[in-house]
Design an enzyme around this catalytic site. Structure first.
Site, short mmCIF file in Angstrom:
data_model
loop_
_atom_site.label_atom_id
_atom_site.label_comp_id
_atom_site.label_asym_id
_atom_site.label_seq_id
_atom_site.Cartn_x
_atom_site.Cartn_y
_atom_site.Cartn_z
N LYS A 130 -17.14 31.42 -27.23
CA LYS A 130 -17.56 30.69 -26.03
C LYS A 130 -16.79 31.07 -24.78
O LYS A 130 -15.59 31.30 -24.80
CB LYS A 130 -17.39 29.18 -26.24
CG LYS A 130 -18.31 28.63 -27.29
CD LYS A 130 -19.68 28.36 -26.76
CE LYS A 130 -19.65 27.05 -25.97
NZ LYS A 130 -20.96 26.67 -25.52
N SER A 184 -13.51 27.77 -25.82
CA SER A 184 -13.63 26.61 -26.69
C SER A 184 -12.53 26.68 -27.74
O SER A 184 -12.17 27.76 -28.19
CB SER A 184 -15.00 26.62 -27.37
OG SER A 184 -14.95 25.87 -28.56
N GLN A 235 -7.20 -2.28 3.96
CA GLN A 235 -6.20 -1.47 3.27
C GLN A 235 -6.84 -0.67 2.13
O GLN A 235 -6.31 0.36 1.72
CB GLN A 235 -5.09 -2.39 2.73
CG GLN A 235 -3.94 -1.67 2.08
CD GLN A 235 -2.74 -2.59 1.92
OE1 GLN A 235 -2.11 -2.98 2.90
NE2 GLN A 235 -2.42 -2.96 0.69
N LYS A 276 -8.23 3.47 2.06
CA LYS A 276 -7.49 4.73 1.97
C LYS A 276 -7.70 5.51 0.68
O LYS A 276 -7.94 6.72 0.72
CB LYS A 276 -5.99 4.47 2.19
CG LYS A 276 -5.71 4.16 3.63
CD LYS A 276 -4.35 3.55 3.82
CE LYS A 276 -4.33 2.71 5.08
NZ LYS A 276 -5.28 1.54 5.02
N TYR A 324 -9.48 -7.18 12.39
CA TYR A 324 -8.83 -6.59 11.21
C TYR A 324 -8.75 -7.60 10.08
O TYR A 324 -8.44 -8.77 10.28
CB TYR A 324 -7.41 -6.10 11.56
CG TYR A 324 -6.70 -5.58 10.32
CD1 TYR A 324 -6.86 -4.26 9.92
CD2 TYR A 324 -5.93 -6.42 9.52
CE1 TYR A 324 -6.25 -3.79 8.76
CE2 TYR A 324 -5.32 -5.96 8.36
CZ TYR A 324 -5.48 -4.65 7.99
OH TYR A 324 -4.89 -4.19 6.84
N GLU A 350 -19.22 23.18 -13.65
CA GLU A 350 -19.47 21.92 -14.37
C GLU A 350 -18.61 20.79 -13.81
O GLU A 350 -19.08 19.67 -13.60
CB GLU A 350 -19.19 22.09 -15.86
CG GLU A 350 -20.25 22.89 -16.59
CD GLU A 350 -19.88 23.07 -18.05
OE1 GLU A 350 -20.47 22.39 -18.89
OE2 GLU A 350 -19.00 23.89 -18.37
N THR A 409 -40.49 27.05 -9.12
CA THR A 409 -40.82 25.67 -8.77
C THR A 409 -41.02 24.97 -10.11
O THR A 409 -41.52 25.60 -11.05
CB THR A 409 -42.11 25.56 -7.93
OG1 THR A 409 -43.19 26.12 -8.66
CG2 THR A 409 -41.97 26.30 -6.59
N HIS A 410 -40.60 23.74 -10.20
CA HIS A 410 -40.64 23.00 -11.48
C HIS A 410 -39.85 23.74 -12.56
O HIS A 410 -40.13 23.59 -13.75
CB HIS A 410 -42.08 22.79 -11.96
CG HIS A 410 -43.00 22.30 -10.88
ND1 HIS A 410 -43.21 20.97 -10.62
CD2 HIS A 410 -43.74 22.99 -9.97
CE1 HIS A 410 -44.05 20.85 -9.60
NE2 HIS A 410 -44.39 22.07 -9.19
N ASN A 449 -2.19 -3.01 13.05
CA ASN A 449 -3.64 -2.89 12.99
C ASN A 449 -4.15 -1.69 13.80
O ASN A 449 -5.01 -0.95 13.34
CB ASN A 449 -4.30 -4.18 13.49
CG ASN A 449 -3.95 -5.37 12.61
OD1 ASN A 449 -3.33 -5.20 11.55
ND2 ASN A 449 -4.32 -6.57 13.04
N ASN A 502 -17.04 29.18 -21.09
CA ASN A 502 -17.75 28.09 -20.43
C ASN A 502 -17.56 28.09 -18.91
O ASN A 502 -16.45 28.34 -18.44
CB ASN A 502 -17.27 26.75 -21.00
CG ASN A 502 -17.56 26.64 -22.49
OD1 ASN A 502 -18.57 27.14 -22.96
ND2 ASN A 502 -16.64 26.02 -23.23
N SER A 518 0.83 -1.21 0.00
CA SER A 518 0.00 0.00 0.00
C SER A 518 0.86 1.26 0.00
O SER A 518 0.34 2.37 0.05
CB SER A 518 -0.93 0.01 1.21
OG SER A 518 -0.20 -0.19 2.41
N1 ARG Z 1 -1.16 -1.49 5.14
C1 ARG Z 1 -2.10 -2.03 6.07
C2 ARG Z 1 -3.46 -1.30 5.91
O1 ARG Z 1 -3.47 -0.33 5.24
C3 ARG Z 1 -1.62 -1.84 7.47
C4 ARG Z 1 -2.10 -2.86 8.42
C5 ARG Z 1 -1.63 -4.21 8.03
N2 ARG Z 1 -1.88 -5.20 9.06
C6 ARG Z 1 -1.72 -6.50 8.80
N3 ARG Z 1 -1.95 -7.30 9.78
N4 ARG Z 1 -1.40 -6.90 7.62
O2 ARG Z 1 -4.46 -1.71 6.43
#
Ligand code: ARG
Length: 477
Positions: A299, A293, A338, A341, A333, A306, A171-172, A126, A301, A39
């Site tokens: 134009k 544009s 992971q 994130k 856990y 948007e 409205t509408h 964890n 925009n 990660s």
């Molecule tokens: N990179 C892991 C996560 O984002 C960290 C925790 C990993 N824990 C494990 N027991 N593999 O969750």
């Protein structure tokens, strides 16, 4: 915006690539599996929180006597030096070390030697990662709240300035009744104020310390969790270790609040886009918020609204990713977590960027008051006022509704507004109509008549703007 996961996570040839958990393994990790399970490409963004958490943990270990003072000092110095390296861009993230936690720990051991190996006492990745994510989200919420406040203040300023500006209320998407442009802006303010309230509420549940839960069951070391919480600014510590390492409700709550905020920005965008069109022409956006544009030279925009409208879908996607991520997970856990994130970071960046663009753009918006006024005159927007006038003359509301309906049909055939019909023609619909009716049929008369709390009368709009300003001041804006 350069995202950390766009940086390369290349190998650092100076580091011995020894896995921190290698003890029970007979063969090295498959190269693809190593990259697939890592990660570090995206969680390096947590480096500040990870180091802050480690320093707090080390100080606490010294306080309870698990580490000697000198050991703790060496660890803290080492971590601070690593922080500097990272901020200077002088830190190579190593995929073989999997994530931000083990990259920093491996570097610490490399820098200060065996003492570094004591940092992880009584801790697991964890509870470490749960702590990092909570710290990171807390900081993000504070930055988002600051941008929300800036945007809300801009809306209040503009609303006060435009309290007397008449526009059609819809409205509408059909012209309904004249409203104050300031009133419309304060409607946006209310939507965003609820968003801010929700984020403040989410922040309370984010700001709880998981550290001390270790892998899942707690730890046999006499850790002082309250001391860690105090150092990191948490309001309290989690009560159940199994829950603490697996819970991602706080991420989902944030993503829900972020989705609602984006939905509001998207609705505001939609109106801005309509209003800048030639057909409406209610407002102008300064050139610096628009683009042209490549083929049509005329134009200009409204790209910012948007894009914000478009980006709303990403944040909804982030919310659904997390809801789905969690639905099948047994305690405690699991590596699935992971995956929390990237959607979280994406939602933070998207909301923060959208709010920033809006907070910059709103004060620069230029209303075209004549166009708004002309539009409010179309579509018989004061018809309800005529009915209300008849009620005041003793006509029951349903009969008044019918009478005005006939008058509107007549005016429509004659190609004019109700206020343009001569008195004798109006009196043909009801003998109760007198000369003073024309004051009632003006846009300003209609607006000023709605002088009820929450109504569109300019006096009410000014009162609401003043109350909003006071509320913002109380929040330190
Ligand atoms: N990179 C892991 C996560 O984002 C960290 C925790 C990993 N824990 C494990 N027991 N593999 O969750």
């Amino acid at each position: 915006m350069i995202r950390p996961d766009e940086q390369t996570a290349d190998q650092n040839p100076d580091l011995p690539l020894v896995k921190l958990w290698g003890g029970r393994f007979d063969e090295p990790t498959d190269a693809f599996v190593e990259a697939f399970t890592a990660s570090i490409g995206f969680d390096q963004r947590l480096y500040r929180e990870d180091i802050a958490g480690s320093i707090a943990h080390a100080r606490m270990l010294a306080k309870v006597g698990v580490l000697k003072t000198e050991e703790c000092d060496k660890i803290v110095q080492g971590l601070n030096a690593i922080l500097l390296d990272i901020e200077r861009g002088d830190f190579a993230w190593v995929v073989a070390y999997e994530d931000v936690h083990m990259n920093i720990e491996a570097r610490l051991i490399d820098r200060i030697g065996d003492v570094g190996k004591k940092l992880h006492t009584g801790r697991s990745r964890n509870d470490q990662v749960a702590t990092d994510v909570r710290l990171h989200l807390r900081g993000a919420i504070d930055r988002i709240l600051a941008e929300l406040t800036r945007l809300r203040s801009g809306l209040v300023d503009l609303a006060e300035r435009e309290a007397d500006t008449v526009m059609p209320g819809f409205t509408h998407l059909q012209v309904a009744q004249p409203v104050s442009f300031g009133h419309h802006l304060l409607a946006w303010y209310e939507m965003l104020t609820r968003d801010a309230d929700r984020l403040v509420d989410v922040r309370r549940r984010v700001n709880v310390l998981p550290l001390g839960s270790a892998a899942l069951a707690g730890t046999s070391y006499p850790l002082d969790r309250a001391y860690v919480a105090e150092q990191l600014g948490f309001d309290g510590v989690s009560r159940n270790s199994l829950d603490a390492v697996s819970d991602r409700d706080f991420v989902i709550e944030f993503l829900s609040a972020a989705s609602l905020a984006m939905m509001h920005l998207s609705r505001m965008s939609e109106e801005l886009i309509l209003w800048t069109s030639a057909q409406f022409g209610f407002i102008d956006l300064p050139d610096r918020f628009c683009t042209g544009s490549s083929i049509m030279p005329q134009k200009k925009n409204p790209d910012v609204p948007e894009l914000v409208r478009g980006k709303t879908g990403r944040v909804y996607g982030d919310l659904f990713a997390l809801l789905t991520l969690m639905k099948g997970q047994p305690l405690a856990y699991n590596k699935d977590n992971q995956e929390d994130k990237e959607p979280l970071f994406d939602a933070i960046d998207t909301l923060l960027g959208s709010l920033r663009a809006f907070a910059d753009m709103i004060p620069a918006l230029q209303p075209n008051r004549d166009r708004m006024r002309a539009a409010a005159r179309q579509g018989f927007s004061t018809a309800t006022d005529l009915a209300d006038y008849l009620v005041r003359q003793g006509v029951p509301f349903r009969d008044a509704h019918e009478i005005v309906g006939r008058a509107v049909r007549h005016a429509q055939n004659a190609g004019c507004d109700l206020a343009d019909l001569p008195l004798d023609v109006l009196q043909g619909f009801s003998a109760k109509i007198g000369e003073e009716v024309f004051a009632v049929l003006t846009l300003e008369g209609s607006m000023a008549a709605r002088d009820i709390e929450g109504g569109t009368a300019p006096a009410q709009v000014r009162r609401q703007a003043a109350a909003a300003r006071a509320a913002l001041a109380e929040q330190g804006a």
